[in-house]
Motif scaffolding. Structure first.
Motif, PDB file in Angstrom:
ATOM      1  N   PRO A   1       2.828   6.425 -27.651  1.00 37.74           N
ATOM      2  CA  PRO A   1       2.772   7.802 -28.153  1.00 37.74           C
ATOM      3  C   PRO A   1       3.848   8.661 -27.474  1.00 37.74           C
ATOM      4  O   PRO A   1       4.106   8.517 -26.269  1.00 37.74           O
ATOM      5  CB  PRO A   1       1.369   8.274 -27.757  1.00 37.74           C
ATOM      6  N   GLU A   2       4.445   9.534 -28.255  1.00 37.22           N
ATOM      7  CA  GLU A   2       5.465  10.441 -27.727  1.00 37.22           C
ATOM      8  C   GLU A   2       4.792  11.763 -27.353  1.00 37.22           C
ATOM      9  O   GLU A   2       4.179  12.427 -28.193  1.00 37.22           O
ATOM     10  CB  GLU A   2       6.549  10.676 -28.784  1.00 37.22           C
ATOM     11  N   VAL A   3       4.880  12.148 -26.075  1.00 36.54           N
ATOM     12  CA  VAL A   3       4.164  13.344 -25.602  1.00 36.54           C
ATOM     13  C   VAL A   3       5.020  14.133 -24.597  1.00 36.54           C
ATOM     14  O   VAL A   3       5.964  13.613 -24.009  1.00 36.54           O
ATOM     15  CB  VAL A   3       2.828  12.976 -24.901  1.00 36.54           C
ATOM     16  N   ASN A   4       4.638  15.376 -24.427  1.00 39.00           N
ATOM     17  CA  ASN A   4       5.016  16.158 -23.255  1.00 39.00           C
ATOM     18  C   ASN A   4       3.812  16.172 -22.308  1.00 39.00           C
ATOM     19  O   ASN A   4       2.672  15.947 -22.737  1.00 39.00           O
ATOM     20  CB  ASN A   4       5.372  17.603 -23.638  1.00 39.00           C
ATOM     21  N   ILE A   5       4.066  16.428 -21.045  1.00 39.01           N
ATOM     22  CA  ILE A   5       2.990  16.485 -20.052  1.00 39.01           C
ATOM     23  C   ILE A   5       2.941  17.883 -19.450  1.00 39.01           C
ATOM     24  O   ILE A   5       3.983  18.474 -19.152  1.00 39.01           O
ATOM     25  CB  ILE A   5       3.201  15.434 -18.942  1.00 39.01           C
ATOM     26  N   PHE A   6       1.729  18.399 -19.275  1.00 39.41           N
ATOM     27  CA  PHE A   6       1.553  19.544 -18.377  1.00 39.41           C
ATOM     28  C   PHE A   6       0.757  19.062 -17.184  1.00 39.41           C
ATOM     29  O   PHE A   6      -0.355  18.549 -17.319  1.00 39.41           O
ATOM     30  CB  PHE A   6       0.834  20.727 -19.029  1.00 39.41           C
ATOM     31  N   TRP A   7       1.352  19.256 -16.000  1.00 43.72           N
ATOM     32  CA  TRP A   7       0.772  18.776 -14.754  1.00 43.72           C
ATOM     33  C   TRP A   7       0.100  19.945 -14.037  1.00 43.72           C
ATOM     34  O   TRP A   7       0.771  20.835 -13.523  1.00 43.72           O
ATOM     35  CB  TRP A   7       1.888  18.162 -13.908  1.00 43.72           C
TER      36      TRP A   7
END
Length: 438
Positions: free
Chosen positions: A5-11
């Protein structure tokens, strides 16, 4: 082979909320589904001395709450117990990562960690994007005319308040509106406290009724027997409340006093940013020549609240029992340790770092160096708080003292003072003068 899956991450780090979260807002608007991430950082956890550290329980509870809120939106929270670099290496194997979003942290360890993660992600072609969320004004925003940082509070505060006149600085980020852009998934369960090497602390924290307190904050905040402070420090420390919301409340309910405390918070954060050496040494280098006595038995009496000075002992017992100490009393106990006992401020700072639920490295170091006279804009070294005078001014009826020292009225159970005030004051002045003369 199944495509990742192609995602952005918020940490999530020191921003454990969904509402008015700057970095999360920008992540959710960036075009790809956002995987929410929290890392129980082994590098930090392995440094903690107490297996029932109240901060770990507080964070765990905040993460459970966050996960439940995200589950209600059809998403989850990925929680990993690892060193941050290992966590991102693992995630990189599971997802096609495009961007990682964070809110900036200004402490030396955090800066080193974020540099390491940023460098790693760059080698993989992944962007690492940081935003301001922990403070109202950060590095480069409140500077002197020549572009250098302020080291004196009053002119810094003047410039800070001028800058605040532009209303957008406190505008809320509507991050909750974009939560449908989260990565829709079910994630593994959050590790139990025992799985990360801890057990539940007996200390619990409630969200305080702070708005009614703020209305009379100026008149009540110095009296430790009263419910006169906001109790928001732990929530600002871990970001369970937005700094912008806190500042808006300050403007509305206590524009002089409460707002000034938030200015101090920003000021110390930026002092630590520009002068990271203050973690381990005096801001004013000449104070590193002071010859501290560092008597270990006396330090233990101070830690346990058995110095024979009631206001000091009450404060230390409150800290040990609750993970919090009234701010006026923090100044008194710090001055007592450094001036009366001539024990290195770093010893006291480390004890606070171990015990305070709201421990914030920048504010704690700033406060300790202020009390010791070694910091920027500090109390002059010849100012030595009299515990008796502080008691007369701020706990005249001895309500705070009797609450925390049940044996106070029993001369056979409560100890005699471990040092006499006049003698201690004169000794401190001599030692400080000798150190500064080198």
């Amino acid at each position: 082979m199944k495509e990742k899956p192609e995602v952005n991450i918020f940490w999530f780090r020191r921003d454990l909320r969904l509402d008015d979260n700057c970095g999360l807002y920008h992540a959710l608007k960036a075009g790809l589904p956002v995987l929410a991430l929290f890392i129980f950082d082994r590098n930090i956890l392995e440094q903690l001395e107490d297996e029932d550290d109240a901060r770990v329980s507080f964070i765990h509870d905040a993460i459970v709450k966050l996960k439940a809120e995200l589950a209600a939106k059809g998403s989850g929270l990925r929680v990993i117990h690892a060193r941050p670099l290992e966590a991102f290496q693992q995630l990189q194997g599971e997802y096609t990562l495009r961007n990682v979003f964070i809110n900036d942290d200004y402490e030396p360890y955090a800066r080193k960690r974020d540099q390491e993660i940023g460098d790693y992600l760059k080698t993989k072609g992944i962007n690492f994007k940081g935003y301001k969320d922990h403070v109202v004004f950060e590095k480069n925003e409140v500077l002197k005319e020549d572009g250098t940082p302020y080291t004196v509070f009053t002119p810094y505060k003047r410039k800070w308040l001028q800058k605040l006149e532009a209303e957008f600085h406190l505008k809320s980020y509507p991050s909750k509106e974009y939560l449908p852009n989260l990565y829709q998934c079910r994630q593994p369960e959050i590790p139990e406290l025992a799985e990360i090497g801890f057990k539940r602390s007996p200390i619990t924290v409630q969200i305080p009724e702070y708005i009614e307190v703020l209305g009379n904050y100026k008149n009540t905040r110095d009296y430790p027997a009263l419910n006169g402070t906001s109790k928001l420090s732990v929530h600002l420390r871990f970001g369970t409340i937005s700094i912008r919301e806190a500042a808006r409340l300050g403007l509305e309910h206590s524009p002089d006093t409460w707002l000034s405390e938030l200015v101090w918070r920003d000021f110390y954060a930026m002092i630590l940013w520009y002068f990271p050496h203050t973690v381990h040494s005096s801001f004013k280098k000449e104070f590193d020549n002071i010859r501290w006595r560092n008597n270990e038995a006396e330090f233990q009496f101070w830690c346990e609240g058995k110095t024979g000075y009631p206001i000091v002992d009450a404060g230390m017992r409150q800290l040990n029992a609750t993970g919090w100490m009234h701010n006026r009393v923090r100044m008194v106990v710090a001055s007592f340790l450094c001036k009366h006992l001539l024990i290195d401020w770093r010893w006291g700072e480390a004890y606070f770092a171990r015990k305070l639920l709201d421990y914030d490295q920048a504010s704690n170091i700033g406060g300790w160096q202020w009390a010791a006279g070694t910091g920027n804009d500090a109390a002059p070294y010849f100012r030595v708080f009299s515990p008796d005078l502080q008691t007369q001014k701020f706990d005249k009826k001895l309500e705070y003292i009797r609450k925390w020292i049940p044996e106070f009225d029993d001369p056979f159970r409560y100890p005699q003072p471990i040092v006499e005030h006049k003698f201690a004051r004169e000794r401190a002045l001599e030692v400080y003068k000798a150190g500064l003369a080198k």
